[in-house]
Design an enzyme around this catalytic site. Structure first.
Site, PDB file in Angstrom:
ATOM      1  N   LYS A  13     -17.743  27.790  15.167  1.00  0.00           N
ATOM      2  CA  LYS A  13     -18.937  28.554  14.811  1.00  0.00           C
ATOM      3  C   LYS A  13     -18.772  29.289  13.475  1.00  0.00           C
ATOM      4  O   LYS A  13     -19.655  29.249  12.623  1.00  0.00           O
ATOM      5  CB  LYS A  13     -19.194  29.552  15.945  1.00  0.00           C
ATOM      6  CG  LYS A  13     -20.463  30.308  15.866  1.00  0.00           C
ATOM      7  CD  LYS A  13     -20.602  31.202  17.079  1.00  0.00           C
ATOM      8  CE  LYS A  13     -19.431  32.160  17.205  1.00  0.00           C
ATOM      9  NZ  LYS A  13     -19.735  33.340  18.024  1.00  0.00           N
ATOM     10  N   ARG A  88     -25.411  39.535  23.320  1.00  0.00           N
ATOM     11  CA  ARG A  88     -24.514  39.008  24.344  1.00  0.00           C
ATOM     12  C   ARG A  88     -25.120  39.064  25.742  1.00  0.00           C
ATOM     13  O   ARG A  88     -24.512  38.612  26.698  1.00  0.00           O
ATOM     14  CB  ARG A  88     -23.187  39.781  24.345  1.00  0.00           C
ATOM     15  CG  ARG A  88     -22.330  39.501  23.135  1.00  0.00           C
ATOM     16  CD  ARG A  88     -20.959  40.116  23.306  1.00  0.00           C
ATOM     17  NE  ARG A  88     -20.234  40.177  22.049  1.00  0.00           N
ATOM     18  CZ  ARG A  88     -19.440  39.207  21.594  1.00  0.00           C
ATOM     19  NH1 ARG A  88     -19.265  38.131  22.307  1.00  0.00           N
ATOM     20  NH2 ARG A  88     -18.814  39.336  20.446  1.00  0.00           N
ATOM     21  N   ARG A 127      -3.686  26.404  17.863  1.00  0.00           N
ATOM     22  CA  ARG A 127      -3.899  27.174  16.636  1.00  0.00           C
ATOM     23  C   ARG A 127      -2.651  27.978  16.270  1.00  0.00           C
ATOM     24  O   ARG A 127      -2.052  28.660  17.116  1.00  0.00           O
ATOM     25  CB  ARG A 127      -5.082  28.119  16.851  1.00  0.00           C
ATOM     26  CG  ARG A 127      -5.591  28.763  15.584  1.00  0.00           C
ATOM     27  CD  ARG A 127      -7.048  29.089  15.671  1.00  0.00           C
ATOM     28  NE  ARG A 127      -7.315  30.216  16.571  1.00  0.00           N
ATOM     29  CZ  ARG A 127      -8.527  30.692  16.793  1.00  0.00           C
ATOM     30  NH1 ARG A 127      -9.580  30.139  16.214  1.00  0.00           N
ATOM     31  NH2 ARG A 127      -8.698  31.699  17.623  1.00  0.00           N
ATOM     32  N   ARG A 159      -1.418  33.502  17.901  1.00  0.00           N
ATOM     33  CA  ARG A 159      -2.025  34.783  18.294  1.00  0.00           C
ATOM     34  C   ARG A 159      -1.901  34.960  19.796  1.00  0.00           C
ATOM     35  O   ARG A 159      -2.071  34.005  20.543  1.00  0.00           O
ATOM     36  CB  ARG A 159      -3.510  34.801  17.909  1.00  0.00           C
ATOM     37  CG  ARG A 159      -3.741  35.362  16.537  1.00  0.00           C
ATOM     38  CD  ARG A 159      -5.172  35.367  16.100  1.00  0.00           C
ATOM     39  NE  ARG A 159      -6.166  35.269  17.165  1.00  0.00           N
ATOM     40  CZ  ARG A 159      -7.457  35.118  16.933  1.00  0.00           C
ATOM     41  NH1 ARG A 159      -7.904  35.057  15.711  1.00  0.00           N
ATOM     42  NH2 ARG A 159      -8.309  35.025  17.925  1.00  0.00           N
ATOM     43  N   ARG A 170     -10.851  33.719  28.351  1.00  0.00           N
ATOM     44  CA  ARG A 170     -11.819  33.926  27.259  1.00  0.00           C
ATOM     45  C   ARG A 170     -13.007  32.969  27.406  1.00  0.00           C
ATOM     46  O   ARG A 170     -14.153  33.354  27.203  1.00  0.00           O
ATOM     47  CB  ARG A 170     -11.155  33.681  25.901  1.00  0.00           C
ATOM     48  CG  ARG A 170     -10.285  34.839  25.426  1.00  0.00           C
ATOM     49  CD  ARG A 170      -9.452  34.422  24.236  1.00  0.00           C
ATOM     50  NE  ARG A 170     -10.252  34.225  23.024  1.00  0.00           N
ATOM     51  CZ  ARG A 170      -9.813  33.569  21.946  1.00  0.00           C
ATOM     52  NH1 ARG A 170      -8.616  33.031  21.938  1.00  0.00           N
ATOM     53  NH2 ARG A 170     -10.577  33.457  20.885  1.00  0.00           N
TER      54      ARG A 170
END
Ligand SMILES: [Zn+2]
Length: 306
Positions: A13, A88, A127, A159, A170
């Site tokens: 995104k 949201r 990632r 991360r 998530r």
């Protein structure tokens, strides 16, 4: 171009929003960035937000909406905006709609960047980030054995919220949050799902086309929806009636075939008569299917004993 962007973590995104911004000159407005910026610049809203955050609470919708209103009044937002991270939930969506109507800039589209969950997991878990220059890599596309940044050789790291056990959570949170919004904006005729898999350039073309497509007036959407529902229903009902009649006849024949030879002809006639007599096809199917069901039941206990 006045759009809201929806997309899971790892959907790409941010990348696509940056490209839309660069090509069409409309700012990407992220509620998170707005908050950080306002706090850093110590604006009135920023100071309010800072006090709330320091007390460990969530910043209220009013503060975020105030920041969005300020941001959209800047000259670079004259041709539109790409909203990211807000709304949201439905309450926020309604408040946002009121604000945008108030400033005469209603939403034109809500783009949902759609990516399969297993691919999202793969992208996020792979990632790696350079601690020195911030470059982002993915182990899937890195040279085998490489562990350092190609810019500066620094050891890449993962991360904490890209660890697999955290990613699952998530994505769950994202789905739970987004589903009601997708329904809400679908009803309003604003939602456009964009396939987010494949080459970046192809995804961008689809995003752009969806962002620039003219909004369908809400009235037309409802007319179309009702027409679409009514036409198939008639044909479906007719087809269903035909197939029920057929299956009833077939069922009757099967039952008849299983009957003793002398009774064969009589059974056929009887079954046909039942079908003809039955006012509703449902009744007929019940009558003809009963003997078959009874036979099946009998054979089960035998099998269990073995
Ligand atoms: Zn680096």
């Amino acid at each position: 171009m006045r759009i809201v962007l929806l997309g899971a973590p790892g959907s790409g995104k941010g990348t696509q929003a940056a490209r839309l911004q660069a090509k069409h000159g409309v700012p990407q407005v992220s509620s998170g960035d707005l908050l950080r910026d306002a706090v850093a610049r110590k604006t009135d809203l920023g100071l309010q937000a800072k006090a709330v955050m320091e007390s460990g609470q969530l910043v209220s919708d009013d503060i975020v909406l105030g920041l969005i209103r300020d941001r959209l009044s800047r000259p670079d937002a004259a041709n539109g905006f790409i909203l990211d991270g807000f709304p949201r939930n439905i309450d926020q969506a309604n408040s946002l709609a009121a604000l945008l109507n108030d400033i005469g800039q209603p939403l034109e589209a809500v783009l949902l960047l759609d990516v399969r969950k297993d691919l999202l997991l793969q992208r996020l878990a792979g990632r790696r980030i350079c601690p020195k220059c911030g470059a982002v890599y993915n182990v899937m596309s890195m040279a085998s054995g490489a562990t350092g940044c190609t810019n500066d050789g620094a050891e890449l790291y993962q991360r904490p919220d890209d660890k697999e056990e955290v990613i699952g959570k998530r994505l769950e949170v994202y789905e739970a949050q987004t589903r009601p919004l997708v329904e809400h904006y679908t009803k309003l005729g604003l939602l456009r799902a964009v396939a987010g898999e494949g080459e970046l350039d192809d995804v961008f073309e689809r995003m752009e086309a969806a962002a620039l497509a003219k909004p369908v007036p809400a009235g037309k959407v409802t007319v179309r929806a009702t027409q679409a529902k009514r036409a198939p229903l008639k044909t479906v009902a007719k087809a269903a009636q035909k197939s029920i009649k057929k299956s009833v006849k077939k069922g009757a024949k099967k039952v008849a075939a299983k009957a003793a030879k002398p009774a064969k002809k009589a059974a056929k006639k009887a079954a046909k008569k039942k079908v003809v007599r039955a006012k509703s096809t449902k009744k007929a199917s019940k009558k003809t299917s009963k003997p078959v069901a009874a036979k099946k039941k009998k054979s089960k206990p035998v099998a269990r004993k073995k």
